[in-house]
Design an enzyme around this catalytic site. Structure first.
Site, short mmCIF file in Angstrom:
data_model
loop_
_atom_site.label_atom_id
_atom_site.label_comp_id
_atom_site.label_asym_id
_atom_site.label_seq_id
_atom_site.Cartn_x
_atom_site.Cartn_y
_atom_site.Cartn_z
N ASN A 108 0.83 -1.14 -0.06
CA ASN A 108 0.03 -0.16 -0.07
C ASN A 108 0.83 1.22 0.00
OD1 ASN A 108 -1.88 -1.85 0.30
ND2 ASN A 108 -2.68 -1.22 2.29
N HIS A 154 -18.15 35.61 -30.98
CA HIS A 154 -19.46 34.86 -31.73
C HIS A 154 -19.34 34.34 -32.87
CE1 HIS A 154 -21.62 37.15 -28.21
NE2 HIS A 154 -20.91 37.94 -28.67
N SER A 275 -9.78 11.67 -48.84
CA SER A 275 -11.02 10.85 -48.61
C SER A 275 -10.95 9.70 -49.59
CB SER A 275 -12.26 11.74 -49.01
OG SER A 275 -13.38 11.14 -49.64
N LYS A 281 -10.84 15.83 -51.75
CA LYS A 281 -10.81 16.34 -50.45
C LYS A 281 -9.42 16.18 -49.56
CE LYS A 281 -13.61 16.87 -47.70
NZ LYS A 281 -14.57 15.94 -47.05
#
Ligand code: ARG
Length: 455
Positions: A108, A154, A275, A281
């Site tokens: 322990n 934002h 991709s 992509k």
């Protein structure tokens, strides 16, 4: 088997599988040996071991350390955890005297010691990885002090900022993370060894000397607490999770800014993926995975919190599961940080795509009116009306302003509505003006260097 005397039957194979922890805690090998070496010294100083016995134990432990270092240590099916593996091997090497090593010690206090040592050894690696990423952000910032980019709140176009300012805005969170890791040290570097199973060691070992020898700052003051305290685990996992959040926010912006719609940045081919279906992509998988890893790091923090929340006094076996969280978090960070650093180093910047339209300078226009003595609220309304007019007529704010010059007096729209000048006005400490950003860069760079040394 460590508790052979009391039992007449060996453990069921299935029970063994659940109970063992070697598959996870083998990573504590070197720390376990170091802890035992110090324990031998403590037992010898306490008169429990003769110098000869201590020497034989030391020889055995030194050889075990070497076997681990060279990857030659052979684990056995019967090794339940790293502590039993080391003790078993010690017996093979030095014979019966090995049985004296565990005197006054419990797994322990041993495991808590090993674990803390492991983190003390490993955290500098995380700090260095953070530092390397910070160095890249700093470098990229230094290249773009005068590159103007749209700043958002934002996610709406707000005011122009320096691209260097943006890069550095991701430097400081990591700086705080590094600080947090350093501030964890006084609580991490506390020695549990000598606490026994829960009540303290019954032999007169000098725990303060033991602490010094193993590089701890202090010895724990309460044995019950010492074997159960995993605050350092949770604190570390919180820092890891927060690093995840910081990386994820950065990653999200990279994902956004590398879209065709933004086009501010372009990933180098070495840090992008394609991709299987769409030939055109180029995907930012690594940055998406960064967002996902942040979720994982957060899950690890939550896991550890839940592990601890209802444990009764002292050691409970639940605590065997704590290492997993820390190892996973550390592996994740050490995987993630270098990739992001390398990808950012090669990130291509397209300043020509970072167009500033005059509407983003509406605040500057209002500020100019303020300089002429008009109260800000009034200036704000006046410019707001002008923005509406421009939008209605489908003209730019610059054109609209020109129409007003006659009534507004000495305003020069081409000066007021110039993005670089807009930046330069924000010369306040912490602002986005090139001059202020240069000062910021200097501070960042000196902090990066001064915290280079890990004690
Ligand atoms: N493998 C254990 C752990 O990682 C070591 C401590 C075991 N202690 C005990 N009383 N069973 O926690």
């Amino acid at each position: 088997m460590l508790w052979g005397g009391r039992f007449s039957q060996s453990m069921h194979g299935l029970a063994w599988k659940l109970n063992e922890s070697l598959s996870v805690d083998h990573r504590l090998a070197l720390q376990d040996v170091r802890g035992s070496q110090a324990w031998v010294n403590a037992l010898q100083a306490a008169g429990i071991l003769t110098p000869d016995e201590a020497q034989r134990l030391h020889q055995g432990l030194a050889q075990i350390a070497e076997e681990f270092a060279q990857g030659r240590f052979v684990f056995q099916e019967t090794d339940e955890d790293i502590h039993t593996a080391v003790e078993r091997r010690l017996g093979e090497l030095v014979g019966e005297v090995a049985g004296k090593l565990h005197t006054g010690r419990s797994r322990n206090d041993q495991v808590a010691t090993d674990f803390r040592l492991w983190m003390l050894d490993t955290l500098p690696q995380v700090e260095t990885a953070l530092q390397d990423l910070q160095a890249v952000l700093l470098q990229r910032a230094a290249e773009h002090v005068e590159t103007v980019m749209p700043g958002y709140t934002h996610l709406q176009r707000a005011q122009p900022i320096s691209l260097a300012h943006w890069f550095l805005s991701h430097f400081w969170p990591l700086q705080r993370d590094r600080q947090r890791l350093q501030h964890l040290r006084p609580r991490l570097a506390i020695l549990p060894l000598g606490s026994g199973a829960l009540a303290g060691c019954p032999f007169p070992v000098d725990r303060h000397a033991l602490a010094r020898e193993l590089g701890f700052l202090e010895a724990s003051p309460n044995s019950l607490d010492a074997v159960a305290d995993r605050d350092f685990v949770v604190e570390y996992l919180f820092i890891a999770a927060l690093i995840g959040v910081h990386l994820s926010r950065l990653a999200e912006q990279i994902v956004l800014y590398t879209t065709a719609e933004f086009g501010f940045f372009e990933l180098s081919d070495a840090f992008a993926t394609g991709s299987s279906l769409m030939p055109q992509k180029k995907n930012p998988d690594l940055f998406e995975l960064t967002r996902a890893k942040a979720a994982y790091l957060n899950a690890l923090l939550n896991g550890a919190m839940n592990l601890l929340k209802a444990l009764p006094s002292a050691y409970d076996k639940d605590l065997q599961e704590d290492k997993r969280y820390v190892f996973e978090a550390t592996d994740t960070l050490l995987l993630l940080l270098p990739v992001i650093a390398a990808a950012l180093r090669e990130l291509r910047v397209h300043p020509e795509r970072m167009k500033i339209d005059a509407f983003m300078l509406a605040t500057d226009l209002a500020d100019e009116l303020v300089r002429q003595g008009i109260p800000f609220r009034q200036a704000h309304r006046k410019v707001g009306e002008l923005v509406r007019k421009a939008l209605e007529q489908g003209i730019s704010l610059e054109q609209a302003t020109l129409q007003e010059v006659a009534t507004w007096g000495a305003i020069q729209p081409q000066v007021v509505l110039d993005p670089l000048r807009s930046l330069a006005r924000r010369e306040v400490w912490g602002g986005t003006a090139p001059q202020a950003v240069r000062a910021q860069l200097q501070l960042a760079s000196s902090l990066l260097k001064s915290q280079n040394s890990h004690s």
